[in-house]
Every structure is written in structure tokens, then in C-alpha cells.
Design an enzyme around this catalytic site. Structure first.
Site, PDB file in Angstrom:
ATOM      1  N   GLU A 113     -28.189 -14.023 -24.479  1.00 28.03           N
ATOM      2  CA  GLU A 113     -27.780 -12.751 -23.861  1.00 28.03           C
ATOM      3  C   GLU A 113     -28.158 -12.787 -22.393  1.00 28.03           C
ATOM      4  O   GLU A 113     -29.027 -13.557 -22.001  1.00 28.03           O
ATOM      5  CB  GLU A 113     -28.548 -11.578 -24.491  1.00 28.03           C
ATOM      6  N   LYS A 115     -30.095 -11.485 -19.197  1.00 33.23           N
ATOM      7  CA  LYS A 115     -31.349 -10.764 -18.990  1.00 33.23           C
ATOM      8  C   LYS A 115     -31.094  -9.735 -17.896  1.00 33.23           C
ATOM      9  O   LYS A 115     -31.049 -10.061 -16.707  1.00 33.23           O
ATOM     10  CB  LYS A 115     -32.464 -11.724 -18.594  1.00 33.23           C
ATOM     11  N   ASP A 117     -31.621  -6.827 -15.314  1.00 36.38           N
ATOM     12  CA  ASP A 117     -32.777  -6.533 -14.484  1.00 36.38           C
ATOM     13  C   ASP A 117     -32.933  -5.018 -14.324  1.00 36.38           C
ATOM     14  O   ASP A 117     -32.464  -4.432 -13.358  1.00 36.38           O
ATOM     15  CB  ASP A 117     -32.606  -7.220 -13.132  1.00 36.38           C
ATOM     16  N   GLU A 171     -32.169  -1.908 -22.300  1.00 37.70           N
ATOM     17  CA  GLU A 171     -32.494  -1.917 -20.874  1.00 37.70           C
ATOM     18  C   GLU A 171     -31.708  -0.822 -20.145  1.00 37.70           C
ATOM     19  O   GLU A 171     -30.499  -0.676 -20.349  1.00 37.70           O
ATOM     20  CB  GLU A 171     -32.108  -3.302 -20.321  1.00 37.70           C
ATOM     21  N   TYR A 221     -28.087  -0.490 -22.037  1.00 37.37           N
ATOM     22  CA  TYR A 221     -27.573  -1.559 -22.901  1.00 37.37           C
ATOM     23  C   TYR A 221     -28.588  -1.826 -24.001  1.00 37.37           C
ATOM     24  O   TYR A 221     -29.761  -2.106 -23.719  1.00 37.37           O
ATOM     25  CB  TYR A 221     -27.362  -2.844 -22.105  1.00 37.37           C
ATOM     26  N   LYS A 311     -35.307 -17.909 -16.413  1.00 38.74           N
ATOM     27  CA  LYS A 311     -35.182 -17.136 -15.172  1.00 38.74           C
ATOM     28  C   LYS A 311     -34.377 -17.903 -14.136  1.00 38.74           C
ATOM     29  O   LYS A 311     -34.620 -19.094 -13.918  1.00 38.74           O
ATOM     30  CB  LYS A 311     -36.593 -16.901 -14.595  1.00 38.74           C
ATOM     31  N   CYS A 403     -24.286   4.624  24.087  1.00 36.55           N
ATOM     32  CA  CYS A 403     -23.442   3.830  23.191  1.00 36.55           C
ATOM     33  C   CYS A 403     -23.191   2.448  23.813  1.00 36.55           C
ATOM     34  O   CYS A 403     -22.771   2.367  24.969  1.00 36.55           O
ATOM     35  CB  CYS A 403     -22.119   4.558  22.957  1.00 36.55           C
ATOM     36  N   CYS A 406     -19.030   2.499  24.633  1.00 34.10           N
ATOM     37  CA  CYS A 406     -18.381   3.375  25.621  1.00 34.10           C
ATOM     38  C   CYS A 406     -19.384   3.975  26.604  1.00 34.10           C
ATOM     39  O   CYS A 406     -19.004   4.711  27.505  1.00 34.10           O
ATOM     40  CB  CYS A 406     -17.608   4.485  24.915  1.00 34.10           C
ATOM     41  N   CYS A 421     -22.946   8.090  18.474  1.00 32.55           N
ATOM     42  CA  CYS A 421     -22.162   8.227  19.686  1.00 32.55           C
ATOM     43  C   CYS A 421     -21.239   9.406  19.426  1.00 32.55           C
ATOM     44  O   CYS A 421     -20.514   9.432  18.439  1.00 32.55           O
ATOM     45  CB  CYS A 421     -21.353   6.953  19.913  1.00 32.55           C
ATOM     46  N   CYS A 426     -14.376   7.097  21.385  1.00 32.81           N
ATOM     47  CA  CYS A 426     -15.080   5.825  21.610  1.00 32.81           C
ATOM     48  C   CYS A 426     -14.267   4.703  20.964  1.00 32.81           C
ATOM     49  O   CYS A 426     -13.909   4.776  19.791  1.00 32.81           O
ATOM     50  CB  CYS A 426     -16.477   5.895  21.010  1.00 32.81           C
TER      51      CYS A 426
END
Ligand code: IVH
Length: 673
Positions: A113, A115, A117, A171, A221, A311, A403, A406, A421, A426
Site C-alpha cells: 500500500e 504510505k 503522509d 490516515e 483513508y 521510505k 515597484c 513601474c 503596487c 502597471c
């Protein structure tokens, strides 16, 4: 108490549960969001009038109850232990050898399956009703987060009571798009950013106010089923099937593998393709499938001996921050961007990373010349997560007061983290708005890229997106495009294509046009909701803040931003010019699928098909005019069954519903009636 009302409430709940499952678990919605909202509103009305009829498993309870003072500790029914890790293929090989030795050379199979996170969560159900949700905590004792867990839409509040009491472990994850959106909002609101989707999922589940969890997009899940403290079936694979049949979301990316080499291939495949997933994974979990064999292998003090987490290598790298440049976005916000000495992170060479805003630079205590740690997670844009070394000659950075494009003054408004800005003309803002308007998910003008936009602007041919509709073949063909190495003419053929592409945008549905306007905080999803609920551009332009806030997911901030946008004369002028060139100002709900050989038929898919994925099968059925739903009922016309088909197939037989295999389906979608 009125029995008719009680019945009506129960019917509404059943209907809402069915649609939640179709939408959140099976990804096959049958009704629009607006229709769902109307059902929910009706339920809330009835429940408000009859509070004695409210039950904890009502779909209305997902909105999040009252905040609490703190979490109550709960002991786990059986310890929630962790997994031993294999950090490379050698360690995975050692694990396999150990297992086979302990099993005396007997053959064995693995369930592999992903893993995920996120953070693990244990759910207790009694008589099919969710009673308790507990975080892992120290493995023996966790926190009762039931009220928050209830707001996770893919997590069933009630299921078939296949066992009088059972526990489901799995999870909680935050999808990457939700994570990015949340961090963008937090950056705009000056709040600290979440480092990764895992922290953000944990932070969203472990808050005292369930309304906050409800507002965040989380997914659950399932990967473990326990009855009286142990899995109730013969194999882990069957438990996953059973969980799926009970209505839980079980990750479809799983496999039963007999050989170590197959497991290596599976792991390598997912390491390469992990960026294609909508959530983060940090490896693969391999579990001995047979529960009798699992029992024989048993546990160490910390881990099961029958499972291992392989991992993936961390995707961090160190490099030098060579410069910080400032970009101006389409809303005028100034964003500092890190210019890095190029470095490979997780197989991709990175030389730029956003630094979000000046507060983030201060938080990291970052200066030019520092050696920084870069992290790339999922398809999330690479980010600087820490400073490793600060040399004596480092150069502190300050955001400009004008800016960089411009030279107008920039302002940091109260309560905002971004400097902006304010010059609506601009050139940087205009350039970004045009590119946004033309982008694939907005108006999708293929061929209108950066170099053409730069050239059109330099020649003064485009001063607003509305000017795109005035462009002619004769004007475009002679344009000189500056590439990295040389300059070339656009030419007749490409010019004609761009003119045709622009013309085609007149047919794009209203939500795309709304998101193309570049209203702050109105992205693609919000644009769809606005169009669905209001029906036209004119209704959007006139909607009061109260009307806007009655739309799901539209809060005061979004409503205020929409009002401000339409309050500015030059935006109104733009909208009127877009109306005049014939863009879609009314919303037509998506057309029903075209008639085809399967028109009028309702399908249910079950089990694993030999060649098609579930999404592919669904797409084929829909393209042929058929409808796909998640559960078998009298309304089902055909059940398409593959390997490992379970209760749906049984139900189809009971109801005498036609059953097809994949090849029958493929024949039938190709035959015209
Ligand atoms: S099984 C006793 N399966 O990884 C073993 N865990 O490092 C229980 N995780 O605490 C875990 N995806 O939070 C299992 N498909 C999966 C998983 C998974 C993610 C997490 C889980 C666990 C941690 C162990």
C-alpha cells in the site's frame, strides 16, 4: 412529535448520505453542489424546528459543533504501534529474508500500500454508528477528536453494522491543492505558513474549534479493520475490501505481490510517480497478507514483525541563496523570489523558490549568501525551509519601497503581509493578468505565451485583456519574438491559430471567465460556485455581500473582494468590453452527456477490471451516454464486475441485474445502436 416529519428528516438524511458518499468517496457525483446545498438547507430547517429529532450521525452535524476547552484523553483498545522502516532496498531485502526464515520457508504474499503522509486516526463504530475518533498520541493513549473527525466528508458517520462493534484505523491527509490554497490564504492574511501537508492535516484536526476543521479539506483513508482487537477475516487484503464495502475510502493503489522483485518494482514505480498523486506519500507499506502468518510472526515491543515501511529518500538539498528578486503579480502583490545556485532535489533541478513575503524572510532570518535547506514535497513548489549557514559577509535584504517595474509607490495595507503596487496600469500587473487569462485552466488560449504577450505589450497593441479580441492576423504575423538564442517571426500559420484560439474563448463557460477576471481570492472552484448559484455575470456584479456569503465557501473576505472589484470603474469598463465582444455572460449548467449506445442506462462498477482502471471505465461509459453510480439498487441497469468483486455483485444477482465483464463493456461502448 409528528411521524411524517421524522420520516421526512430520515429520508433527507439518507439522500444526503448517499450524495456525500458519491461525491467524497466514490468521486461520482450525481447532483450539483447547489442541489446538495438545497437538500442540506431543508434538513437544517427541519432540524432547527424539531431539535429533539437531531441525531449525532445526521449529515448536518458535519458543520462542526461548539469549541471545547481541551481534548479528553482516550486509551486505545489495542496499542497503535508504528512501523519499522527500510531506508533502502537492502533493508527491504533483509526484512523479506527475516520473514521467510521465521515462516520456515513457507511461501507468503505481501499486500503493498502507499504510505500516506498524514496522521493516523482510530475510529470506533457501534451498531454501525461512529462513536469515537482518537488520534494516535503516544500509541497507548490519544486525544478524543470525534467532533472534528465528524467534519471529514469521506469518513462515514454510519455504516452497515456488519459487526456489532468494530474499529477502523487509517490516515487523515490534506490533499495538496487544499494545502497550497490554505497556505496562500495564510500568507495573504499574515499568518504563519504550514511547513507541509502533514503538519497542516494535524493542525486542522487537532484544533479545539470543530468549525475550523470543517472549513479545511481533509480526507480519511482506511487501512486497518479490528473486531475485538484483531482483524476479523483471513487476509489483510480481504479486510481492505471489507472496509471499502462498508463505505470507507480505501486507497485504490494497492497490490498483492508474491515476490520480493515485484515489491521492488512496485516501490520504484511509486517513487517515480509520487508526484502524480493528489496527496503526499513518503513510502510504501508492505504487509504479510495472511492473517494466520501475521499471528505467527507477531510483534516486537514497538513494531509488528509482519510489516515494514519502505521510505522514499527525503527530497531536501542544500544550496546557496545567490540573490532575492522581486516579482509583481497580477493583483500588484510584490513577491520575493529566491535565486539559488542550481541544485537537484528529488530528481529536479531547482534554481528558484518563492519566499512568499517579507515576514517569511524575517522568520527564516534569511540573507543573500546564506546556505539554505530546500525541500520539494509532492508537486508543491520548492521552498526554503531553513538556513544552514550564515556567512559573515551575508547581505540582508529589504523589500523595495517602489515597484521594481513601474516605480510607483508600494503600500503594505494594514492587516496584509504583502506590499502592493497600486498602479492598476502597471505593466507587470497587466502582463500577469493576460497570462492568467490565457492559461489552460482559465480561457485556454493555446499559443499566447510570455514572449508574444511581451511583444504585444511593448508595441502597445494590448493594454487590457479586452484588446486581445481586436487582434488581427495581419497584426500578429509580422511580430518578432525574442527567444533565448535568436529572434524569429511569428508567421501566418501561428498567427492564424492564435486568432482562432482567441475566437474560441467566446464559447468558454461563465466560471472560466469569472476566474479570468483575476478577482483576488476568486479561484477556479469559487468561480464555479458563484456561477452555479448566481447564474450570470450580471447577477454577480449586482450581488450584495449578504447574497454572496449565502453561497457555500464564500466568506466575508471573498465577498468583500468581489464587491471591491466591481466597485472600480476600470473593471466595469473591462467587463462591458468583454460583453461587447460576445463572451458567455450566462451560465448554462454542463450539458447532459451526448446520446450514445448506453444512453438511459445506469452502471455500477465493482472489483478490479483486467485492463481498465475505474476512472477509465467510467469515462468510457459516460462517453457512450451511460451514467455511473456507486451503489446497486433497483435503478441499476448493469453491474460491470471484475476480479475480487464483493457485495455489489451479490446484490446485483439478488436483484436480477444484468452483469457484464470488461470485454462485454468494451464491445457495447463501441457498438452504435
Ligand atoms: S499500517 C501497526 N498502513 O505510517 C502498523 N500505516 O510509520 C500500523 N501510514 O502510524 C500502520 N499509510 O500513520 C499503515 N497504508 C498504511 C499507512 C500507514 C500511512 C502511517 C501510519 C503509521 C505510520 C507508521
Amino acid at each position: 412529535m409528528n411521524p411524517a416529519i421524522a420520516r421526512q428528516i430520515e429520508e433527507l438524511r439518507a439522500e444526503l448520505r448517499r450524495h456525500e458518499r458519491l461525491y467524497y468517496v466514490l468521486d461520482t457525483p450525481e447532483i450539483t453542489d447547489a442541489e446538495y446545498d438545497a437538500l442540506m438547507r431543508r434538513l437544517l430547517e427541519l432540524e432547527t424546528a424539531h431539535p429533539e429529532l437531531i441525531t449525532p450521525d445526521s449529515p448536518s452535524r458535519r458543520v462542526g459543533g461548539a469549541p471545547r476547552e481541551g481534548f479528553v484523553k482516550q486509551r486505545h483498545s489495542t496499542a497503535m504501534l508504528s512501523l519499522d522502516n527500510a531506508l533502502n532496498e537492502g533493508e527491504l531485502r533483509d526484512f523479506d529474508r527475516r520473514v521467510r526464515e521465521l515462516l520456515g520457508g513457507e511461501s507468503c504474499e505481501y499486500t503493498a500500500e502507499l504510505k500516506l503522509d498524514g496522521l493516523s486516526l482510530a475510529l470506533r463504530y457501534e451498531q454501525g454508528l461512529l462513536q469515537l475518533a482518537v488520534t494516535r498520541g503516544d500509541g497507548q493513549e490519544g486525544e478524543d477528536v470525534t467532533e472534528n473527525a465528524r467534519t471529514i466528508r469521506s469518513l462515514p458517520l454510519r455504516t452497515e453494522p456488519r459487526w456489532p462493534a468494530f474499529e477502523v484505523r487509517g490516515e487523515v491527509v490534506m490533499p495538496l491543492t487544499a494545502f497550497q490554497k490554505l497556505n496562500e490564504e495564510r500568507a495573504a492574511a499574515g499568518q504563519p505558513l504550514y511547513a507541509n501537508p502533514r503538519n497542516s492535516a494535524a493542525g486542522s484536526l487537532r484544533v479545539l474549534d470543530p468549525a475550523i476543521t470543517a472549513a479545511r479539506t481533509l480526507d480519511f483513508y482506511a487501512y486497518f479493520l479490528l473486531v475485538d482487537g484483531r482483524p476479523p477475516l483471513e487476509s489483510h487484503w480481504e479486510c481492505l475490501q471489507a472496509l471499502q464495502e462498508l463505505g470507507f475510502k480505501v486507497n485504490p493503489n494497492r497490490a498483492r505481490l508474491a515476490q520480493l522483485d515485484e515489491l521492488f518494482d512496485w516501490c520504484r514505480g511509486w517513487d517515480e510517480r509520487r508526484d502524480t498523486l493528489p496527496y503526499e506519500i513518503d513510502g510504501v507499506v508492505a504487509k504479510i497478507d495472511s492473517l494466520t502468518q501475521q499471528d505467527r510472526l507477531g510483534w516486537t515491543a514497538r513494531f509488528p514483525r509482519w510489516a515494514i515501511a519502505y521510505k522514499f529518500a527525503a527530497r531536501q538539498a542544500e544550496t546557496v541563496l545567490e540573490d532575492i528578486q522581486v516579482q509583481v503579480g497580477r493583483t500588484g502583490a510584490l513577491t520575493p523570489v529566491a535565486k539559488l545556485r542550481p541544485v537537484a532535489v528529488g530528481g529536479v533541478t531547482v534554481s528558484n523558490a518563492t519566499l512568499h513575503n517579507e515576514d517569511e524572510i524575517a522568520r527564516l532570518d534569511l540573507a543573500i549568501g546564506d546556505t539554505v535547506v530546500l525541500e520539494r514535497s509532492g508537486d508543491v513548489i520548492p521552498k526554503v525551509v531553513a538556513v544552514r549557514e550564515r556567512p559573515a559577509d551575508r547581505r540582508p535584504f529589504a523589500m523595495p519601497s517602489h515597484c521594481p517595474v513601474c516605480e510607483s509607490e508600494v503600500i503594505r495595507a494594514e492587516g496584509e503581509v504583502a506590499r502592493r503596487c497600486l498602479n492598476t496600469n502597471c505593466p507587470a500587473r497587466l502582463r500577469e493578468s493576460i497570462l492568467h487569462f490565457a492559461s489552460r485552466s482559465v480561457m485556454d488560449i493555446d499559443g499566447l505565451g510570455e514572449s508574444i504577450v511581451d511583444e504585444l505589450m511593448a508595441r502597445g497593441m494590448v493594454k487590457s485583456v479586452a484588446d486581445l479580441y481586436l487582434l488581427t492576423l495581419e497584426q500578429l504575423a509580422p511580430l518578432e519574438l525574442k527567444g533565448e538564442k535568436n529572434t524569429r517571426k511569428l508567421g501566418e500559420k501561428s498567427a492564424a491559430k492564435i486568432v482562432a484560439e482567441i475566437d474560441a474563448t467566446r464559447q468558454r463557460p461563465l466560471p472560466r471567465l469569472i476566474s479570468g477576471l483575476g478577482i483576488a481570492f476568486v479561484g477556479e472552484r469559487t468561480a464555479v460556485l458563484l456561477a452555479e448559484h448566481l447564474g450570470s455575470m450580471d447577477a454577480l456584479m449586482q450581488a450584495s455581500p449578504e447574497r454572496l456569503q449565502a453561497i457555500p465557501e464564500v466568506g466575508p473576505k471573498v465577498a468583500e473582494s468581489i464587491r471591491r472589484f466591481f466597485g472600480e470603474p476600470h473593471n466595469l469598463e473591462l467587463v462591458e468590453r468583454l460583453r461587447a465582444v460576445g463572451l458567455q455572460f450566462a451560465y448554462d449548467a454542463p450539458a447532459r452527456p451526448a446520446a450514445g449506445p448506453l444512453t438511459g442506462m445506469t452502471f455500477v462498477l465493482t472489483g478490479t477490471l483486467p485492463t481498465l482502471t475505474r476512472d477509465e471505465a467510467k469515462a468510457k461509459i459516460e462517453a457512450a451516454g451511460g451514467k455511473v453510480t456507486g451503489s446497486v439498487s433497483k435503478k441499476t441497469t448493469v453491474v460491470v464486475a471484475g476480479e475480487e468483486a464483493g457485495s455489489k455483485l451479490e446484490k446485483a444477482r439478488e436483484l436480477n441485474i444484468e452483469i457484464w465483464d470488461e470485454s462485454t463493456l468494451l464491445e457495447r461502448v463501441l457498438t452504435q445502436k
